[in-house]
Design an enzyme around this catalytic site. Structure first.
Site, PDB file in Angstrom:
ATOM      1  N   ARG A 212     -21.018   6.637  62.922  1.00 26.32           N
ATOM      2  CA  ARG A 212     -20.507   6.361  64.269  1.00 26.32           C
ATOM      3  C   ARG A 212     -19.060   5.908  64.216  1.00 26.32           C
ATOM      4  O   ARG A 212     -18.559   5.511  63.163  1.00 26.32           O
ATOM      5  CB  ARG A 212     -21.366   5.331  64.992  1.00 26.32           C
ATOM      6  CG  ARG A 212     -21.609   4.058  64.226  1.00 26.32           C
ATOM      7  CD  ARG A 212     -22.656   3.182  64.956  1.00 26.32           C
ATOM      8  NE  ARG A 212     -22.997   2.027  64.131  1.00 26.32           N
ATOM      9  CZ  ARG A 212     -23.967   1.174  64.387  1.00 26.32           C
ATOM     10  NH1 ARG A 212     -24.725   1.325  65.457  1.00 26.32           N
ATOM     11  NH2 ARG A 212     -24.212   0.157  63.598  1.00 26.32           N
TER      12      ARG A 212
ATOM     13  N   ARG B 136     -36.875   5.954  78.229  1.00 24.68           N
ATOM     14  CA  ARG B 136     -37.013   5.570  79.641  1.00 24.68           C
ATOM     15  C   ARG B 136     -36.964   6.782  80.548  1.00 24.68           C
ATOM     16  O   ARG B 136     -36.185   7.692  80.309  1.00 24.68           O
ATOM     17  CB  ARG B 136     -35.829   4.698  80.076  1.00 24.68           C
ATOM     18  CG  ARG B 136     -35.750   3.380  79.436  1.00 24.68           C
ATOM     19  CD  ARG B 136     -34.785   2.508  80.253  1.00 24.68           C
ATOM     20  NE  ARG B 136     -34.462   1.350  79.450  1.00 24.68           N
ATOM     21  CZ  ARG B 136     -33.326   1.203  78.802  1.00 24.68           C
ATOM     22  NH1 ARG B 136     -32.377   2.107  78.911  1.00 24.68           N
ATOM     23  NH2 ARG B 136     -33.125   0.127  78.078  1.00 24.68           N
TER      24      ARG B 136
ATOM     25  N   ARG C 158     -37.536   0.700  67.664  1.00 23.66           N
ATOM     26  CA  ARG C 158     -36.524  -0.188  68.237  1.00 23.66           C
ATOM     27  C   ARG C 158     -35.859   0.442  69.459  1.00 23.66           C
ATOM     28  O   ARG C 158     -35.323  -0.254  70.300  1.00 23.66           O
ATOM     29  CB  ARG C 158     -35.419  -0.459  67.202  1.00 23.66           C
ATOM     30  CG  ARG C 158     -35.792  -1.366  66.081  1.00 23.66           C
ATOM     31  CD  ARG C 158     -34.786  -1.279  64.949  1.00 23.66           C
ATOM     32  NE  ARG C 158     -33.419  -1.638  65.278  1.00 23.66           N
ATOM     33  CZ  ARG C 158     -32.908  -2.859  65.150  1.00 23.66           C
ATOM     34  NH1 ARG C 158     -33.653  -3.825  64.714  1.00 23.66           N
ATOM     35  NH2 ARG C 158     -31.654  -3.095  65.456  1.00 23.66           N
TER      36      ARG C 158
ATOM     37  N   GLU D  81     -17.763   4.444  60.570  1.00 27.13           N
ATOM     38  CA  GLU D  81     -18.787   3.751  59.793  1.00 27.13           C
ATOM     39  C   GLU D  81     -19.495   4.757  58.884  1.00 27.13           C
ATOM     40  O   GLU D  81     -20.099   5.704  59.368  1.00 27.13           O
ATOM     41  CB  GLU D  81     -19.764   3.135  60.797  1.00 27.13           C
ATOM     42  CG  GLU D  81     -20.600   2.043  60.236  1.00 27.13           C
ATOM     43  CD  GLU D  81     -21.356   1.312  61.343  1.00 27.13           C
ATOM     44  OE1 GLU D  81     -20.761   0.946  62.384  1.00 27.13           O
ATOM     45  OE2 GLU D  81     -22.569   1.135  61.171  1.00 27.13           O
TER      46      GLU D  81
ATOM     47  N   TYR E  39     -35.066  -7.126  58.458  1.00 30.95           N
ATOM     48  CA  TYR E  39     -34.143  -6.432  59.356  1.00 30.95           C
ATOM     49  C   TYR E  39     -34.026  -7.258  60.647  1.00 30.95           C
ATOM     50  O   TYR E  39     -34.521  -6.871  61.687  1.00 30.95           O
ATOM     51  CB  TYR E  39     -34.751  -5.052  59.607  1.00 30.95           C
ATOM     52  CG  TYR E  39     -33.903  -4.005  60.281  1.00 30.95           C
ATOM     53  CD1 TYR E  39     -32.524  -4.040  60.245  1.00 30.95           C
ATOM     54  CD2 TYR E  39     -34.507  -2.949  60.943  1.00 30.95           C
ATOM     55  CE1 TYR E  39     -31.780  -3.047  60.859  1.00 30.95           C
ATOM     56  CE2 TYR E  39     -33.786  -1.945  61.552  1.00 30.95           C
ATOM     57  CZ  TYR E  39     -32.417  -1.999  61.515  1.00 30.95           C
ATOM     58  OH  TYR E  39     -31.694  -1.012  62.121  1.00 30.95           O
TER      59      TYR E  39
ATOM     60  N   ASP F  55     -32.291  -9.110  63.871  1.00 30.57           N
ATOM     61  CA  ASP F  55     -31.152  -9.173  64.774  1.00 30.57           C
ATOM     62  C   ASP F  55     -30.697 -10.629  64.874  1.00 30.57           C
ATOM     63  O   ASP F  55     -31.406 -11.547  64.478  1.00 30.57           O
ATOM     64  CB  ASP F  55     -31.554  -8.655  66.161  1.00 30.57           C
ATOM     65  CG  ASP F  55     -31.517  -7.135  66.220  1.00 30.57           C
ATOM     66  OD1 ASP F  55     -30.667  -6.546  65.540  1.00 30.57           O
ATOM     67  OD2 ASP F  55     -32.347  -6.553  66.945  1.00 30.57           O
TER      68      ASP F  55
ATOM     69  N   ARG G 228     -29.161  -0.832  52.086  1.00 27.26           N
ATOM     70  CA  ARG G 228     -28.165   0.155  52.468  1.00 27.26           C
ATOM     71  C   ARG G 228     -26.865  -0.594  52.651  1.00 27.26           C
ATOM     72  O   ARG G 228     -26.849  -1.705  53.190  1.00 27.26           O
ATOM     73  CB  ARG G 228     -28.538   0.854  53.781  1.00 27.26           C
ATOM     74  CG  ARG G 228     -29.652   1.823  53.655  1.00 27.26           C
ATOM     75  CD  ARG G 228     -29.355   2.955  52.712  1.00 27.26           C
ATOM     76  NE  ARG G 228     -28.417   3.928  53.275  1.00 27.26           N
ATOM     77  CZ  ARG G 228     -27.848   4.878  52.557  1.00 27.26           C
ATOM     78  NH1 ARG G 228     -28.073   4.961  51.253  1.00 27.26           N
ATOM     79  NH2 ARG G 228     -27.027   5.756  53.118  1.00 27.26           N
TER      80      ARG G 228
END
Ligand code: FAD
Ligand code: UDP
Length: 368
Positions: A278, A174, A170, A301, A349, A351, A247
């Site tokens: 995070r 770059r 995911r 989190e 999963y 989005d 989870r």
């Protein structure tokens, strides 16, 4: 009598309800929570839109989906650029020239590529079978150890060698100085929050909150011709084949008396020792919100193993759970009067953009 009883006022349920209603069907939407919008729910705290169930950034390559959401909300031009904090060293995410420069001092893309190549050569796996092998193939050992291993193992509660390779695919890699976390054509956050977006989808549709389908199934079934169920598929079948694993995430949200806590919406803690994955500082999802003298809201989190009764967040897409899901799916397919959809109903999963895409497809098939 309704045409559809829609279980779940999250994104899937709301899109389905909107389209079915627009086509002249009577819909009743129920949710066991005391609010609409499912996991994309945002609430105002100190004038800041707080993402109660975790940071949500809308991003998509799908023009139809982008046009669709823009009918229900105005989006800002937020671009997600998380920063990783590894024991006090800060790195830009996703993996790009800024990250490589900080990690190795390399200046040009050719130097960065050579560095990664050298690390890959040492540990290369022809057919990566797990997340660890895949990650080392992608970015080499240094980045794996500082930015991936600790974070991933905290997030999933499993060693990287026991996780599927696709999770890490995911993330972009770059060789440009571009900190945009997503490769998507379109990206942003609804200016009025996600709750308003979902409220607009549900405008004019009957919604009953604090209503648990599974607690009153027979009476609720009797209200409609068909059920659209977006809760956990195993719960629908009373866990009779066993429990699918998820989870869960716990958020510790705090209002702080300062204008700007961390200077970015998302900071990932990628070491193994920091107990949270995070910290989100919600105001930075909106521009121009760091004026002095104001407050800020942060959420730490914590990732947690899920047990029945907790909020399920992420399906655990390993082989064992995939096989169990396939057996539940067979049971679901044998029940044409119930349509299973969304992240929990399909144990995927997904989005947000995929949820919308699939909901639009399913409702079209349904109404055809
Ligand atoms: P949900 O939003 O979970 O809605 C299901 C609803 O069904 C819930 O409201 C629930 O209360 C209700 N329900 C369940 N059982 C019952 C029952 N028995 N009776 C009545 N109601 C019931 N996606 C992105 O695109 N970008 C992101 O940045 C992003 N970040 C994420 C961060 C986190 C921490 C998580 C967990 C997910 C993230 N996602 C993101 C994914 C996004 O949250 C989902 O794609 C989306 O919310 C799924 O919508 P849904 O309608 O399928 O499920
Ligand atoms: N990841 C990582 N380090 C980071 C951020 C992400 O190793 O700093 C890995 C981790 O394995 C995670 C995956 O990349 O599960 C996907 O991250 P993403 O942010 O897309 O996950 P989300 O929380 O949005 O589901």
């Amino acid at each position: 009598m309704y045409d559809y009883l829609i279980v779940g006022a999250g994104l899937f349920g709301a899109v389905f309800a909107h389209e079915a209603t627009a086509a002249g069907k009577r819909c009743l939407v129920i949710d066991k929570r005391d609010h609409i919008a499912g996991n994309i729910y945002t609430e105002e705290i100190e004038g800041i839109a707080v993402h109660r169930y975790g940071a949500h950034i809308f991003h998509t390559n799908n023009q139809e989906v982008w046009d669709y959401v823009n009918r229900f909300a105005r989006f800002n031009r937020y671009t997600n650029s998380p920063v990783a904090n590894y024991k006090g060293e800060l790195y830009n995410m996703p993996f790009n020239m800024n990250t490589f420069n900080k990690m190795w001092g390399v200046i040009t893309p050719a130097e960065a590529q050579a560095k990664i190549e050298a690390q890959r050569a040492e540990h290369y796996t022809e057919h990566p079978r797990n997340l660890e092998e895949q990650a080392i193939n992608l970015v080499g050992m240094d980045i794996y150890e500082k930015l991936i291993k600790g974070y991933t193992e905290k997030q999933w509660g499993r060693p990287c060698t026991a996780l599927p390779a696709f999770i890490i695919k995911r993330l972009p890699v770059r060789f440009t100085f571009d900190n945009n976390y997503f490769n998507a054509l379109y990206q942003g956050i609804p200016e009025e929050g996600y709750t308003a977006l979902v409220a607009n989808l549900l405008q004019g549709i009957e919604v009953r909150l604090n209503t648990d389908y599974l607690a009153d199934r027979a009476a609720l079934d009797a209200l409609a011709r068909k059920v659209v169920y977006t809760g956990p598929i195993d719960a629908y079948f009373d866990y009779k084949l066993g429990t699918l694993q998820y989870r869960s995430v716990r958020f510790e949200t705090e209002v702080l008396d300062m204008p700007n806590y961390q200077g970015n919406a998302v900071i990932n803690y990628t070491d193994a020792e920091t107990p949270y994955t995070r910290i989100i500082e919600h105001k930075h999802f909106v521009f121009g919100s760091t004026e002095p003298g104001t407050k800020t809201v942060i959420s730490r989190e914590y990732s947690a193993e899920w047990k029945p009764g907790d909020e399920p967040y992420y399906p655990v897409n390993d082989e064992e759970n995939g096989a169990l899901y396939a057996r539940y799916k067979e049971l679901a397919d044998a029940q044409p009067q119930v349509l299973f959809g969304g992240r929990l109903g399909e144990y995927k999963y997904y989005d947000m953009d995929r949820v919308i895409e699939v909901a639009l497809q399913r409702v079209r098939e349904e109404l055809a």
